[in-house]
Motif scaffolding. Sequence first.
Motif, PDB file in Angstrom:
ATOM      1  N   LYS A  15       9.923  -2.263  -5.767  1.00 48.20           N
ATOM      2  CA  LYS A  15       9.291  -1.435  -4.720  1.00 48.20           C
ATOM      3  C   LYS A  15       8.266  -2.334  -4.024  1.00 48.20           C
ATOM      4  CE  LYS A  15      11.561   2.153  -6.029  1.00 48.20           C
ATOM      5  NZ  LYS A  15      12.911   1.774  -5.617  1.00 48.20           N
ATOM      6  N   ILE A  16       8.543  -2.674  -2.782  1.00 48.81           N
ATOM      7  CA  ILE A  16       7.760  -3.729  -2.128  1.00 48.81           C
ATOM      8  C   ILE A  16       6.891  -3.191  -0.998  1.00 48.81           C
ATOM      9  CG2 ILE A  16       7.971  -5.864  -0.758  1.00 48.81           C
ATOM     10  CD1 ILE A  16      10.698  -6.144  -2.317  1.00 48.81           C
ATOM     11  N   THR A  17       5.632  -3.598  -1.006  1.00 50.48           N
ATOM     12  CA  THR A  17       4.750  -3.341   0.130  1.00 50.48           C
ATOM     13  C   THR A  17       4.385  -4.694   0.734  1.00 50.48           C
ATOM     14  OG1 THR A  17       3.747  -1.558  -1.167  1.00 50.48           O
ATOM     15  CG2 THR A  17       2.672  -2.120   0.914  1.00 50.48           C
ATOM     16  N   VAL A  18       4.633  -4.851   2.047  1.00 49.87           N
ATOM     17  CA  VAL A  18       4.201  -6.064   2.743  1.00 49.87           C
ATOM     18  C   VAL A  18       2.921  -5.709   3.495  1.00 49.87           C
ATOM     19  CG1 VAL A  18       4.788  -7.849   4.425  1.00 49.87           C
ATOM     20  CG2 VAL A  18       6.592  -6.844   2.993  1.00 49.87           C
ATOM     21  N   LEU A  19       1.847  -6.398   3.151  1.00 51.72           N
ATOM     22  CA  LEU A  19       0.541  -6.140   3.760  1.00 51.72           C
ATOM     23  C   LEU A  19       0.134  -7.357   4.576  1.00 51.72           C
ATOM     24  CD1 LEU A  19      -1.182  -4.909   0.480  1.00 51.72           C
ATOM     25  CD2 LEU A  19      -0.438  -3.443   2.362  1.00 51.72           C
ATOM     26  N   ALA A  20      -0.346  -7.142   5.806  1.00 50.70           N
ATOM     27  CA  ALA A  20      -0.756  -8.315   6.592  1.00 50.70           C
ATOM     28  C   ALA A  20      -1.693  -7.922   7.716  1.00 50.70           C
ATOM     29  CB  ALA A  20       0.462  -9.021   7.178  1.00 50.70           C
ATOM     30  N   LYS A  21      -2.540  -8.878   8.050  1.00 49.23           N
ATOM     31  CA  LYS A  21      -3.415  -8.733   9.219  1.00 49.23           C
ATOM     32  C   LYS A  21      -2.575  -8.847  10.503  1.00 49.23           C
ATOM     33  CE  LYS A  21      -7.641 -10.803  11.137  1.00 49.23           C
ATOM     34  NZ  LYS A  21      -8.640 -11.868  10.956  1.00 49.23           N
ATOM     35  N   HIS A  61      -0.780  -0.951  -2.934  1.00 54.39           N
ATOM     36  CA  HIS A  61       0.666  -0.704  -2.947  1.00 54.39           C
ATOM     37  C   HIS A  61       0.947   0.692  -2.399  1.00 54.39           C
ATOM     38  CE1 HIS A  61       4.768  -0.217  -4.635  1.00 54.39           C
ATOM     39  NE2 HIS A  61       4.810  -1.526  -4.445  1.00 54.39           N
ATOM     40  N   HIS A  62       2.061   0.859  -1.680  1.00 57.47           N
ATOM     41  CA  HIS A  62       2.287   2.144  -0.977  1.00 57.47           C
ATOM     42  C   HIS A  62       2.509   3.317  -1.927  1.00 57.47           C
ATOM     43  CE1 HIS A  62       6.497   0.701  -1.531  1.00 57.47           C
ATOM     44  NE2 HIS A  62       6.799   1.984  -1.588  1.00 57.47           N
ATOM     45  N   THR A  63       2.808   3.068  -3.187  1.00 61.27           N
ATOM     46  CA  THR A  63       2.989   4.182  -4.137  1.00 61.27           C
ATOM     47  C   THR A  63       1.647   4.748  -4.606  1.00 61.27           C
ATOM     48  OG1 THR A  63       2.989   2.587  -5.945  1.00 61.27           O
ATOM     49  CG2 THR A  63       5.155   3.263  -5.071  1.00 61.27           C
ATOM     50  N   GLY A  64       0.575   3.996  -4.356  1.00 65.09           N
ATOM     51  CA  GLY A  64      -0.734   4.405  -4.891  1.00 65.09           C
ATOM     52  C   GLY A  64      -0.974   3.831  -6.280  1.00 65.09           C
ATOM     53  N   GLU A  65       0.113   3.299  -6.889  1.00 62.82           N
ATOM     54  CA  GLU A  65      -0.047   2.654  -8.206  1.00 62.82           C
ATOM     55  C   GLU A  65      -0.478   1.206  -8.013  1.00 62.82           C
ATOM     56  OE1 GLU A  65       3.800   3.042 -10.007  1.00 62.82           O
ATOM     57  OE2 GLU A  65       3.756   5.232  -9.823  1.00 62.82           O
ATOM     58  N   LYS A  66      -0.995   0.628  -9.091  1.00 64.03           N
ATOM     59  CA  LYS A  66      -1.407  -0.771  -9.008  1.00 64.03           C
ATOM     60  C   LYS A  66      -0.154  -1.673  -8.991  1.00 64.03           C
ATOM     61  CE  LYS A  66      -4.735  -3.976 -10.758  1.00 64.03           C
ATOM     62  NZ  LYS A  66      -6.103  -4.105 -11.043  1.00 64.03           N
ATOM     63  N   ALA A  67      -0.195  -2.723  -8.185  1.00 67.09           N
ATOM     64  CA  ALA A  67       0.949  -3.634  -8.139  1.00 67.09           C
ATOM     65  C   ALA A  67       1.030  -4.463  -9.420  1.00 67.09           C
ATOM     66  CB  ALA A  67       0.820  -4.567  -6.938  1.00 67.09           C
ATOM     67  N   ASP A  68       2.278  -4.727  -9.848  1.00 70.60           N
ATOM     68  CA  ASP A  68       2.482  -5.591 -11.017  1.00 70.60           C
ATOM     69  C   ASP A  68       2.225  -7.047 -10.657  1.00 70.60           C
ATOM     70  OD1 ASP A  68       3.496  -3.519 -12.811  1.00 70.60           O
ATOM     71  OD2 ASP A  68       5.199  -3.432 -11.432  1.00 70.60           O
TER      72      ASP A  68
END
Length: 363
Positions: A28-34, A183-190
């Motif tokens: 489950k991937i969240t890409v975060l960027a400025k 992370h978009h799930t609200g859970e902490k990323a692994d």
Amino acid sequence: MTNNIVVLGAGVSGLTTAYLLSQDPSNKITVLAKHMPGDYDIEYASPWAGANYMPVGKEGSAHHKWELDTWPALKEITDKYPEAGIHFRGTLIYNRKKDQETDTGKWFSELTQPNPWYKDVVLDFKSIPSDQLAPGVDNGQEFTSVCINTAVYLPWLVGQCVKNGAVFKRAVFKHIADAANAHHTGEKADVVINCTGLSSKTLGGVVDDKMYPARGQIVVVRNDPGPMMSTSGTDDGEDEALYIMTRAAGGGTILGGSYQKHNWSGIPDMNLANRIMKRCIDICPSLVKEGQGIEGLDIIRHGVGLRPLREGGTRIEKDKVDGVAIVHNYGHGGFGYQASFGCAYSAVSLVKEILQNKSRAKL
Ligand code: FAD
């Protein structure tokens, strides 16, 4: 079991890594960027690149392997997905031994040598007979490579990731460990994959003072001269460069360039721009109509990008910062596209090691 993964950065490094990881549905991937594709900013190198595949990694190095491993992926995308904005293009390379000790000459030393490792990788490689070389050129070669329209290719990568379920969000972080909480799930990323390029110099938890820029100035024109071209150097300065490449799918032709180390200026230098245009016409008169000079160029824009260089080379390794598992993938200098898949494969294998350890710990 699902894996929560954050990719920090949406340049070619982050997007290629996210693309590969997104092919496994358990991720489950969240890409975060400025900055995201569509933006043009001096803090965002990827849109400014030509970009083409002209290998520069020294034979036997990790860099060599990353470029070697990237060619099949780029070739496959070019063959199968014309909508990705990559095309095959004839390429001419000219070497002058007198450039050997300049910054530009060193950067291109593998590319311009007469018997490079990549001769068996790119298509149709052959040496240019010496009687066909211009005065002052010691050796030359031609082959078929690819040229990437970054304005089409980066959004294509975003589209592939989104199709595979990845979520994209704008965010700016002062500290790398904070990205694990977004992370978009609200859970902490692994695991967080750090693909922040030159910003790794200042990003909290990374602060890599080995990072520095090599400033690249370009002119984008509507003229189309045909093949791509590059030389080992110029007579205008040890950190100036000469290359020409026409992008796929109407992306215009990039005239370059420069390789100005430690220069952070994002403003085009118009004297340098004039030298770039003049040099390109000198070596490739078919850029303009017969008898024309610079006035024959139809300019789309002037641009400047900062290549994210790193003393000691690209950093692809595992790390732990404030308890957060990190995989770094940054510092790709002037080769971020041509090494993109090779580097991303290495980063993904480190991510897998971290995730396997997580699974074992839960058993
Ligand atoms: P970037 O593209 O800079 O992306 C960094 C990402 O991290 C961005 O999304 C940014 O917003 C994000 N970010 C950074 N800090 C933060 C933060 N604190 N919080 C949130 N987000 C953050 N390479 C080739 O292979 N072939 C070529 O022909 C070629 N030509 C080039 C020509 C020029 C003029 C230039 C400048 C470069 C060229 N390159 C070429 C090199 C290539 O462009 C770079 O190696 C590559 O773009 C680096 O990509 P990146 O994803 O690592 O970094």
